[in-house]
Design a protein around this motif. Structure first.
Motif, PDB file in Angstrom:
ATOM      1  N   GLU A 187       6.459 -22.562 -14.575  1.00  0.00           N
ATOM      2  CA  GLU A 187       6.241 -21.143 -14.840  1.00  0.00           C
ATOM      3  C   GLU A 187       6.540 -20.766 -16.289  1.00  0.00           C
ATOM      4  O   GLU A 187       5.853 -19.930 -16.892  1.00  0.00           O
ATOM      5  CB  GLU A 187       7.138 -20.313 -13.900  1.00  0.00           C
ATOM      6  N   ASN A 188       7.550 -21.399 -16.879  1.00  0.00           N
ATOM      7  CA  ASN A 188       8.001 -21.034 -18.233  1.00  0.00           C
ATOM      8  C   ASN A 188       7.881 -22.204 -19.193  1.00  0.00           C
ATOM      9  O   ASN A 188       8.738 -22.401 -20.052  1.00  0.00           O
ATOM     10  CB  ASN A 188       9.456 -20.547 -18.178  1.00  0.00           C
ATOM     11  N   ALA A 189       6.810 -22.957 -19.058  1.00  0.00           N
ATOM     12  CA  ALA A 189       6.676 -24.195 -19.822  1.00  0.00           C
ATOM     13  C   ALA A 189       6.715 -23.956 -21.328  1.00  0.00           C
ATOM     14  O   ALA A 189       7.346 -24.729 -22.065  1.00  0.00           O
ATOM     15  CB  ALA A 189       5.382 -24.903 -19.441  1.00  0.00           C
ATOM     16  N   GLY A 190       6.057 -22.906 -21.807  1.00  0.00           N
ATOM     17  CA  GLY A 190       6.002 -22.669 -23.248  1.00  0.00           C
ATOM     18  C   GLY A 190       7.359 -22.463 -23.884  1.00  0.00           C
ATOM     19  O   GLY A 190       7.758 -23.223 -24.795  1.00  0.00           O
ATOM     20  N   PRO A 191       8.139 -21.453 -23.455  1.00  0.00           N
ATOM     21  CA  PRO A 191       9.464 -21.241 -24.046  1.00  0.00           C
ATOM     22  C   PRO A 191      10.397 -22.432 -23.868  1.00  0.00           C
ATOM     23  O   PRO A 191      11.168 -22.764 -24.778  1.00  0.00           O
ATOM     24  CB  PRO A 191       9.980 -20.010 -23.275  1.00  0.00           C
ATOM     25  N   LEU A 192      10.331 -23.075 -22.705  1.00  0.00           N
ATOM     26  CA  LEU A 192      11.186 -24.242 -22.493  1.00  0.00           C
ATOM     27  C   LEU A 192      10.801 -25.383 -23.431  1.00  0.00           C
ATOM     28  O   LEU A 192      11.664 -26.115 -23.928  1.00  0.00           O
ATOM     29  CB  LEU A 192      11.089 -24.703 -21.034  1.00  0.00           C
ATOM     30  N   LEU A 193       9.512 -25.545 -23.667  1.00  0.00           N
ATOM     31  CA  LEU A 193       9.062 -26.605 -24.571  1.00  0.00           C
ATOM     32  C   LEU A 193       9.567 -26.347 -25.987  1.00  0.00           C
ATOM     33  O   LEU A 193       9.919 -27.287 -26.709  1.00  0.00           O
ATOM     34  CB  LEU A 193       7.535 -26.690 -24.541  1.00  0.00           C
ATOM     35  N   GLU A 194       9.629 -25.101 -26.388  1.00  0.00           N
ATOM     36  CA  GLU A 194      10.171 -24.785 -27.714  1.00  0.00           C
ATOM     37  C   GLU A 194      11.652 -25.147 -27.792  1.00  0.00           C
ATOM     38  O   GLU A 194      12.119 -25.667 -28.809  1.00  0.00           O
ATOM     39  CB  GLU A 194       9.935 -23.311 -28.033  1.00  0.00           C
TER      40      GLU A 194
ATOM     41  N   PRO B 281      12.296 -34.263 -21.649  1.00  0.00           N
ATOM     42  CA  PRO B 281      11.659 -33.512 -20.561  1.00  0.00           C
ATOM     43  C   PRO B 281      12.167 -32.077 -20.481  1.00  0.00           C
ATOM     44  O   PRO B 281      13.317 -31.785 -20.833  1.00  0.00           O
ATOM     45  CB  PRO B 281      12.073 -34.300 -19.319  1.00  0.00           C
ATOM     46  N   LEU B 282      11.314 -31.189 -19.988  1.00  0.00           N
ATOM     47  CA  LEU B 282      11.727 -29.808 -19.773  1.00  0.00           C
ATOM     48  C   LEU B 282      12.864 -29.737 -18.766  1.00  0.00           C
ATOM     49  O   LEU B 282      13.722 -28.853 -18.834  1.00  0.00           O
ATOM     50  CB  LEU B 282      10.551 -28.968 -19.270  1.00  0.00           C
ATOM     51  N   THR B 283      12.865 -30.671 -17.814  1.00  0.00           N
ATOM     52  CA  THR B 283      13.908 -30.645 -16.790  1.00  0.00           C
ATOM     53  C   THR B 283      15.295 -30.927 -17.363  1.00  0.00           C
ATOM     54  O   THR B 283      16.290 -30.728 -16.668  1.00  0.00           O
ATOM     55  CB  THR B 283      13.593 -31.672 -15.679  1.00  0.00           C
ATOM     56  N   SER B 284      15.378 -31.373 -18.611  1.00  0.00           N
ATOM     57  CA  SER B 284      16.686 -31.577 -19.228  1.00  0.00           C
ATOM     58  C   SER B 284      17.349 -30.255 -19.593  1.00  0.00           C
ATOM     59  O   SER B 284      18.570 -30.190 -19.755  1.00  0.00           O
ATOM     60  CB  SER B 284      16.556 -32.456 -20.479  1.00  0.00           C
ATOM     61  N   VAL B 285      16.551 -29.185 -19.716  1.00  0.00           N
ATOM     62  CA  VAL B 285      17.116 -27.861 -20.016  1.00  0.00           C
ATOM     63  C   VAL B 285      16.929 -26.886 -18.855  1.00  0.00           C
ATOM     64  O   VAL B 285      17.561 -25.832 -18.817  1.00  0.00           O
ATOM     65  CB  VAL B 285      16.507 -27.260 -21.311  1.00  0.00           C
ATOM     66  N   GLU B 286      16.047 -27.224 -17.903  1.00  0.00           N
ATOM     67  CA  GLU B 286      15.809 -26.393 -16.721  1.00  0.00           C
ATOM     68  C   GLU B 286      15.511 -27.309 -15.543  1.00  0.00           C
ATOM     69  O   GLU B 286      14.383 -27.782 -15.386  1.00  0.00           O
ATOM     70  CB  GLU B 286      14.659 -25.423 -16.961  1.00  0.00           C
ATOM     71  N   PRO B 287      16.517 -27.579 -14.694  1.00  0.00           N
ATOM     72  CA  PRO B 287      16.331 -28.536 -13.593  1.00  0.00           C
ATOM     73  C   PRO B 287      15.307 -28.091 -12.552  1.00  0.00           C
ATOM     74  O   PRO B 287      14.740 -28.941 -11.853  1.00  0.00           O
ATOM     75  CB  PRO B 287      17.728 -28.626 -12.966  1.00  0.00           C
ATOM     76  N   ASP B 288      15.058 -26.792 -12.431  1.00  0.00           N
ATOM     77  CA  ASP B 288      14.121 -26.283 -11.431  1.00  0.00           C
ATOM     78  C   ASP B 288      12.686 -26.550 -11.893  1.00  0.00           C
ATOM     79  O   ASP B 288      12.218 -25.961 -12.866  1.00  0.00           O
ATOM     80  CB  ASP B 288      14.343 -24.787 -11.232  1.00  0.00           C
ATOM     81  N   VAL B 289      11.982 -27.443 -11.184  1.00  0.00           N
ATOM     82  CA  VAL B 289      10.634 -27.833 -11.594  1.00  0.00           C
ATOM     83  C   VAL B 289       9.685 -26.638 -11.571  1.00  0.00           C
ATOM     84  O   VAL B 289       8.847 -26.471 -12.471  1.00  0.00           O
ATOM     85  CB  VAL B 289      10.097 -28.962 -10.687  1.00  0.00           C
ATOM     86  N   ALA B 290       9.802 -25.783 -10.562  1.00  0.00           N
ATOM     87  CA  ALA B 290       8.935 -24.603 -10.485  1.00  0.00           C
ATOM     88  C   ALA B 290       9.134 -23.698 -11.693  1.00  0.00           C
ATOM     89  O   ALA B 290       8.172 -23.147 -12.243  1.00  0.00           O
ATOM     90  CB  ALA B 290       9.210 -23.835  -9.193  1.00  0.00           C
ATOM     91  N   ALA B 291      10.391 -23.559 -12.119  1.00  0.00           N
ATOM     92  CA  ALA B 291      10.672 -22.744 -13.304  1.00  0.00           C
ATOM     93  C   ALA B 291      10.098 -23.401 -14.558  1.00  0.00           C
ATOM     94  O   ALA B 291       9.629 -22.707 -15.472  1.00  0.00           O
ATOM     95  CB  ALA B 291      12.174 -22.533 -13.452  1.00  0.00           C
TER      96      ALA B 291
END
Length: 378
Positions: free
Chosen positions: A360-367, A347-357
């Motif tokens: 907002e930054n789904a693409g870079p976080l997904l990479e 999950p993205l939340t494993s690298v960024e706990p803030d769901v809103a972030a």
């Protein structure tokens, strides 16, 4: 456990952040950053709702645009996907919640008329097999608008057409389906959705999904009675089959458009992800693949009941292949995940706990997440 073979990305959209093709693009970028020599193939998927046409186009279909009637009765530009004589029609393109202005709902009057116009456009383009993807609708009109656009006459006590939407179906007293486009009889329709609700009653379209579309308890009661009246009038027109179709799995899909598809289009109901995997050539794409990556915005209990990741994982497991997933958030436990055929989720939340972030930054976080996935799995 590591793999060195081909990776197949077959993920759905991250709703509100990324389309399915964008998810595949970012996952592929992350994998290549960690494993430059990896062979990565993308096959974006969908379950019949929002993003189905995007996934079909990414899989080799051609987009075809048509101006149709939107859920509020105003013109909207919609698309369907075409390859040969097979069309993928996404009802949300013409009658989806996303077409409504922000904070605006129209539970009583939203119409599927534009979906019928979109089907008509597909027939005009030469389609003889139509996959009708349903989900994400703003409507609860039992598909009455769709049938009207295709030539049905739904009349009130004065012999006038009833107004758009589910609410006015209370005034319906007569139906005439003889004017339906004759090409419908020579066209194979597949109703592709992820819910098996009946049309009416406590598990029906109004009761279960009406509140998501802005219906208050009084609206829900009114809409359920209106849909019941629709069935009664159609029973007088076409006989017992009208009642049988109302009780059939999928009849309550997308505000009851499933009912109109089963009755008026003689459609066959199938889980949306199964249909899309078939038409996109998923089985062929699995050849030489050693790892499948699926996913969607939220992996939760709904995922386990016909959503795209579960369907992808089931098909991969049947072919003897491993599946892992990416997601925005993970809301189910490891046992449930493995039960669905998914070995691990990232999950993205494993690298960024803030769901809103994350949104907002789904693409870079997904990479970033995909790089971690590649380091562990490849």
């Amino acid at each position: 456990m590591t793999d060195t073979g081909r990776v197949l990305i077959a993920a759905d959209k991250f709703k509100g952040s990324l389309t399915a093709p964008e998810v595949a693009e970012h996952v592929a970028a992350g994998i290549r950053a960690a494993r430059p020599a990896a062979e990565v193939v993308a096959l974006p998927v969908a379950d019949g709702g929002d993003g189905t046409v995007d996934a079909a186009v990414a899989g080799g279909f051609s987009p075809v645009e048509a101006e149709v009637t939107g859920p509020l009765g105003l013109p909207v530009l919609a698309s369907f996907a075409l390859r040969g004589d097979v069309a993928i029609v996404e009802m949300a393109q013409a009658a989806g919640l996303r077409l409504l202005p922000p904070f605006t709902f129209a539970p009583m009057t939203a119409t599927t008329y534009g979906t019928g116009e979109l089907i008509e456009a597909a027939l005009n383009a030469g389609a003889r097999t139509v996959v009708l993807g349903v989900g994400g609708s703003a409507t609860t009109d039992g598909g009455a608008g769709m049938l009207a656009a295709l030539g049905a006459r739904l009349l009130d006590v004065d012999g006038d057409p009833v107004a758009h939407g589910g609410g006015p179906l209370r005034e319906l007293v007569a139906a005439d389906l003889s004017g339906l486009d004759p090409r419908l009889k020579d066209t194979e329709f597949v109703l592709a959705g992820d819910v098996d609700n009946p049309l009416t009653g406590p598990l029906g379209a109004a009761a279960v999904y009406g509140p998501q579309k802005g219906a208050d308890p009084v609206d829900v009661e009114t809409l359920d009675a209106a849909l019941t009246n629709l069935v009664c009038v159609l029973e007088r027109t076409v006989g017992a089959r009208a009642v049988e179709c109302a009780d059939a799995p999928g009849a309550g899909a997308a505000g009851g458009i499933g009912y109109a598809a089963l009755l008026g289009l003689n459609a066959t109901f199938r889980p949306g992800i199964e249909v899309l995997l078939d038409v996109l050539g998923f089985a062929a794409a699995l050849e030489r693949t050693s790892l499948v990556i699926t996913g969607e915005g939220s992996l939760d209990e709904q995922t386990l009941h016909g959503k795209a990741p579960a369907g992808v994982a089931a098909a991969a497991r049947a072919a003897g292949l491993r599946t892992v997933a990416v997601c925005g958030r993970l809301a189910i436990g490891e046992d449930a995940l493995r039960g669905a055929g998914i070995e691990k989720a990232y999950p993205l939340t494993s690298v960024e706990p803030d769901v809103a972030a994350c949104i907002e930054n789904a693409g870079p976080l997904l990479e970033r997440v995909a790089r971690l996935l590649a380091e562990e799995q490849l």
